[in-house]
Design a protein around this motif. Structure first.
Motif, PDB file in Angstrom:
ATOM      1  N   THR A  13       0.851  -1.193   0.000  1.00 36.21           N
ATOM      2  CA  THR A  13       0.000   0.000   0.000  1.00 36.21           C
ATOM      3  C   THR A  13       0.883   1.238   0.000  1.00 36.21           C
ATOM      4  N   VAL A  14       0.678   2.098  -0.984  1.00 37.95           N
ATOM      5  CA  VAL A  14       1.492   3.306  -1.139  1.00 37.95           C
ATOM      6  C   VAL A  14       0.566   4.500  -1.326  1.00 37.95           C
ATOM      7  N   THR A  15       1.152   5.676  -1.380  1.00 36.83           N
ATOM      8  CA  THR A  15       0.349   6.865  -1.652  1.00 36.83           C
ATOM      9  C   THR A  15      -0.021   6.891  -3.131  1.00 36.83           C
ATOM     10  N   ALA A  16      -1.022   7.700  -3.450  1.00 35.88           N
ATOM     11  CA  ALA A  16      -1.450   7.806  -4.848  1.00 35.88           C
ATOM     12  C   ALA A  16      -0.318   8.321  -5.727  1.00 35.88           C
ATOM     13  N   SER A  17       0.458   9.275  -5.238  1.00 37.74           N
ATOM     14  CA  SER A  17       1.566   9.820  -6.034  1.00 37.74           C
ATOM     15  C   SER A  17       2.671   8.784  -6.222  1.00 37.74           C
ATOM     16  N   GLU A  18       2.900   7.951  -5.227  1.00 39.16           N
ATOM     17  CA  GLU A  18       3.922   6.902  -5.369  1.00 39.16           C
ATOM     18  C   GLU A  18       3.475   5.847  -6.376  1.00 39.16           C
ATOM     19  N   THR A  82       4.682  -8.673 -13.110  1.00 39.86           N
ATOM     20  CA  THR A  82       3.394  -8.098 -13.494  1.00 39.86           C
ATOM     21  C   THR A  82       2.951  -7.168 -12.375  1.00 39.86           C
ATOM     22  N   ILE A  83       2.629  -5.923 -12.725  1.00 35.69           N
ATOM     23  CA  ILE A  83       2.268  -4.923 -11.726  1.00 35.69           C
ATOM     24  C   ILE A  83       0.834  -4.480 -11.960  1.00 35.69           C
ATOM     25  N   THR A  84       0.031  -4.554 -10.913  1.00 32.59           N
ATOM     26  CA  THR A  84      -1.335  -4.041 -10.991  1.00 32.59           C
ATOM     27  C   THR A  84      -1.534  -3.015  -9.883  1.00 32.59           C
ATOM     28  N   ILE A  85      -2.266  -1.972 -10.193  1.00 30.72           N
ATOM     29  CA  ILE A  85      -2.515  -0.885  -9.239  1.00 30.72           C
ATOM     30  C   ILE A  85      -4.010  -0.722  -9.053  1.00 30.72           C
ATOM     31  N   GLU A  86      -4.433  -0.798  -7.802  1.00 22.74           N
ATOM     32  CA  GLU A  86      -5.854  -0.673  -7.473  1.00 22.74           C
ATOM     33  C   GLU A  86      -6.044   0.382  -6.399  1.00 22.74           C
ATOM     34  N   ASP A  87      -7.281   0.853  -6.258  1.00 20.02           N
ATOM     35  CA  ASP A  87      -7.583   1.848  -5.233  1.00 20.02           C
ATOM     36  C   ASP A  87      -7.378   1.267  -3.841  1.00 20.02           C
ATOM     37  N   GLY A  88      -6.890   2.122  -2.931  1.00 23.10           N
ATOM     38  CA  GLY A  88      -6.720   1.716  -1.550  1.00 23.10           C
ATOM     39  C   GLY A  88      -7.994   1.939  -0.754  1.00 23.10           C
ATOM     40  N   GLN A  89      -7.838   1.960   0.558  1.00 27.09           N
ATOM     41  CA  GLN A  89      -9.011   2.134   1.418  1.00 27.09           C
ATOM     42  C   GLN A  89      -9.598   3.535   1.329  1.00 27.09           C
ATOM     43  N   HIS A  91      -9.046   7.652  -0.894  1.00 23.65           N
ATOM     44  CA  HIS A  91      -8.596   8.236  -2.158  1.00 23.65           C
ATOM     45  C   HIS A  91      -7.121   8.613  -2.161  1.00 23.65           C
ATOM     46  N   THR A  92      -6.470   8.556  -0.998  1.00 19.63           N
ATOM     47  CA  THR A  92      -5.066   8.962  -0.923  1.00 19.63           C
ATOM     48  C   THR A  92      -4.102   7.798  -1.095  1.00 19.63           C
ATOM     49  N   THR A  93      -4.612   6.561  -1.104  1.00 18.34           N
ATOM     50  CA  THR A  93      -3.720   5.403  -1.177  1.00 18.34           C
ATOM     51  C   THR A  93      -4.065   4.514  -2.366  1.00 18.34           C
ATOM     52  N   ARG A  94      -3.073   3.710  -2.742  1.00 22.36           N
ATOM     53  CA  ARG A  94      -3.249   2.713  -3.795  1.00 22.36           C
ATOM     54  C   ARG A  94      -2.593   1.412  -3.321  1.00 22.36           C
ATOM     55  N   VAL A  95      -3.112   0.303  -3.791  1.00 18.79           N
ATOM     56  CA  VAL A  95      -2.525  -1.011  -3.504  1.00 18.79           C
ATOM     57  C   VAL A  95      -1.840  -1.507  -4.776  1.00 18.79           C
ATOM     58  N   VAL A  96      -0.535  -1.680  -4.696  1.00 21.72           N
ATOM     59  CA  VAL A  96       0.252  -2.119  -5.850  1.00 21.72           C
ATOM     60  C   VAL A  96       0.649  -3.574  -5.631  1.00 21.72           C
ATOM     61  N   THR A  97       0.271  -4.431  -6.575  1.00 26.95           N
ATOM     62  CA  THR A  97       0.574  -5.855  -6.487  1.00 26.95           C
ATOM     63  C   THR A  97       1.652  -6.215  -7.498  1.00 26.95           C
ATOM     64  N   PHE A  98       2.645  -6.957  -7.023  1.00 25.65           N
ATOM     65  CA  PHE A  98       3.734  -7.450  -7.869  1.00 25.65           C
ATOM     66  C   PHE A  98       3.655  -8.973  -7.890  1.00 25.65           C
ATOM     67  N   LYS A 117       8.563   5.294  -0.603  1.00 25.86           N
ATOM     68  CA  LYS A 117       9.143   5.737   0.672  1.00 25.86           C
ATOM     69  C   LYS A 117       8.139   5.686   1.821  1.00 25.86           C
ATOM     70  N   SER A 118       6.873   5.982   1.544  1.00 26.32           N
ATOM     71  CA  SER A 118       5.885   6.017   2.628  1.00 26.32           C
ATOM     72  C   SER A 118       5.614   4.632   3.207  1.00 26.32           C
ATOM     73  N   ALA A 119       5.904   3.576   2.443  1.00 25.83           N
ATOM     74  CA  ALA A 119       5.607   2.214   2.885  1.00 25.83           C
ATOM     75  C   ALA A 119       6.748   1.586   3.677  1.00 25.83           C
ATOM     76  N   LEU A 120       7.918   2.218   3.657  1.00 26.58           N
ATOM     77  CA  LEU A 120       9.078   1.616   4.330  1.00 26.58           C
ATOM     78  C   LEU A 120       8.912   1.656   5.841  1.00 26.58           C
ATOM     79  N   PRO A 121       9.389   0.601   6.547  1.00 19.68           N
ATOM     80  CA  PRO A 121      10.067  -0.585   6.009  1.00 19.68           C
ATOM     81  C   PRO A 121       9.065  -1.621   5.504  1.00 19.68           C
ATOM     82  N   ILE A 122       9.434  -2.294   4.439  1.00 21.97           N
ATOM     83  CA  ILE A 122       8.601  -3.350   3.879  1.00 21.97           C
ATOM     84  C   ILE A 122       9.492  -4.530   3.501  1.00 21.97           C
ATOM     85  N   GLY A 123       8.861  -5.643   3.237  1.00 20.97           N
ATOM     86  CA  GLY A 123       9.612  -6.813   2.808  1.00 20.97           C
ATOM     87  C   GLY A 123       8.738  -7.710   1.963  1.00 20.97           C
TER      88      GLY A 123
END
Length: 230
Positions: A13-18, A82-89, A91-98, A117-123
């Protein structure tokens, strides 16, 4: 003949701009694949927007030169995912799937470090598999991404370190001692009785528990064997 695969699938989950920046990275690859030159290449770079330019500023005359280091092979830049981008919870977030069957571990990790950067730390985790049941063809690992950088951990390393001499449980060896008023500590040897440390018999904890302690002028005590005694 066998085929090997690197499987991974995870969401961040990242920001819309990210999310827009990650999408711009995919568009950049399309422009690079077209092998545009000169003004056309510069225009393609500028069209990606100021956020992309801030994240990947040029380091040479090629406008995409700051973007290329995220790829382990700069001659074949590809995210291998394969990257897909969907709306988050909201309007300010998006869920990016790899996801992918030949997943680009390093380039995806580098992309997330630069763009999320907003999602760090992630793994994320990955699996290394084979379509034939051959020895040593299976494993995997994990990638940890923090503000300080990217760390890679493999199951091969985990197994090797777990089996290393430093990591294995130590087998405690015990020696039986008495204190002699004249000679100090004496150490039991099953053949010769109490004597010096060099000739002491070493016991495991179970052997010590089962041992019939000899009668002596001093109460015998069990001590852990000092380091360095063979």
């Amino acid at each position: 003949m066998a085929n090997n695969y690197i499987h991974a699938a995870f969401a961040v989950t990242v920001t819309a701009s990210e999310a827009e920046l990650i999408a711009a990275a995919e568009t950049a690859l399309d422009a690079i694949e077209e092998d545009l030159q000169g003004e056309g290449r510069r225009e393609a770079y500028d069209a990606l927007g100021s956020a992309f330019a801030d994240a990947f500023p040029p380091i040479s005359d090629d406008p995409f030169s700051g973007f290329m280091p995220i790829f382990p092979d700069k001659d074949f830049p590809c995210l291998d995912a394969t990257i897909t981008i969907e709306d988050g919870q909201d309007h300010t977030t998006r869920v990016v799937t790899f996801s992918g069957d030949q997943f680009g571990i390093e380039q995806v990790a580098n992309l997330l470090f630069a763009c999320a950067k907003s999602a760090l730390p992630i793994g994320f985790e990955y699996a290394y598999t084979c379509d034939k049941l051959r020895a040593d063809e299976f494993g995997g690992g994990a990638v940890i991404i923090t503000a300080d950088g990217v760390e890679y951990h493999s199951t091969h390393t985990i197994v090797r370190e777990a089996l290393s001499e430093e990591s294995l449980p130590k087998c405690t060896r015990l020696i039986l001692t008495i204190r002699d008023p004249e000679h100090g500590l004496l150490f039991w040897n099953t053949d010769t009785g109490f004597g010096d440390l060099a000739s002491a018999t070493l016991f495991t904890e179970q052997e010590a528990a089962d041992f019939d302690v000899p009668i002596a002028f001093d109460e015998p005590e069990w001590l852990a064997c000092p380091a360095g005694v063979p």
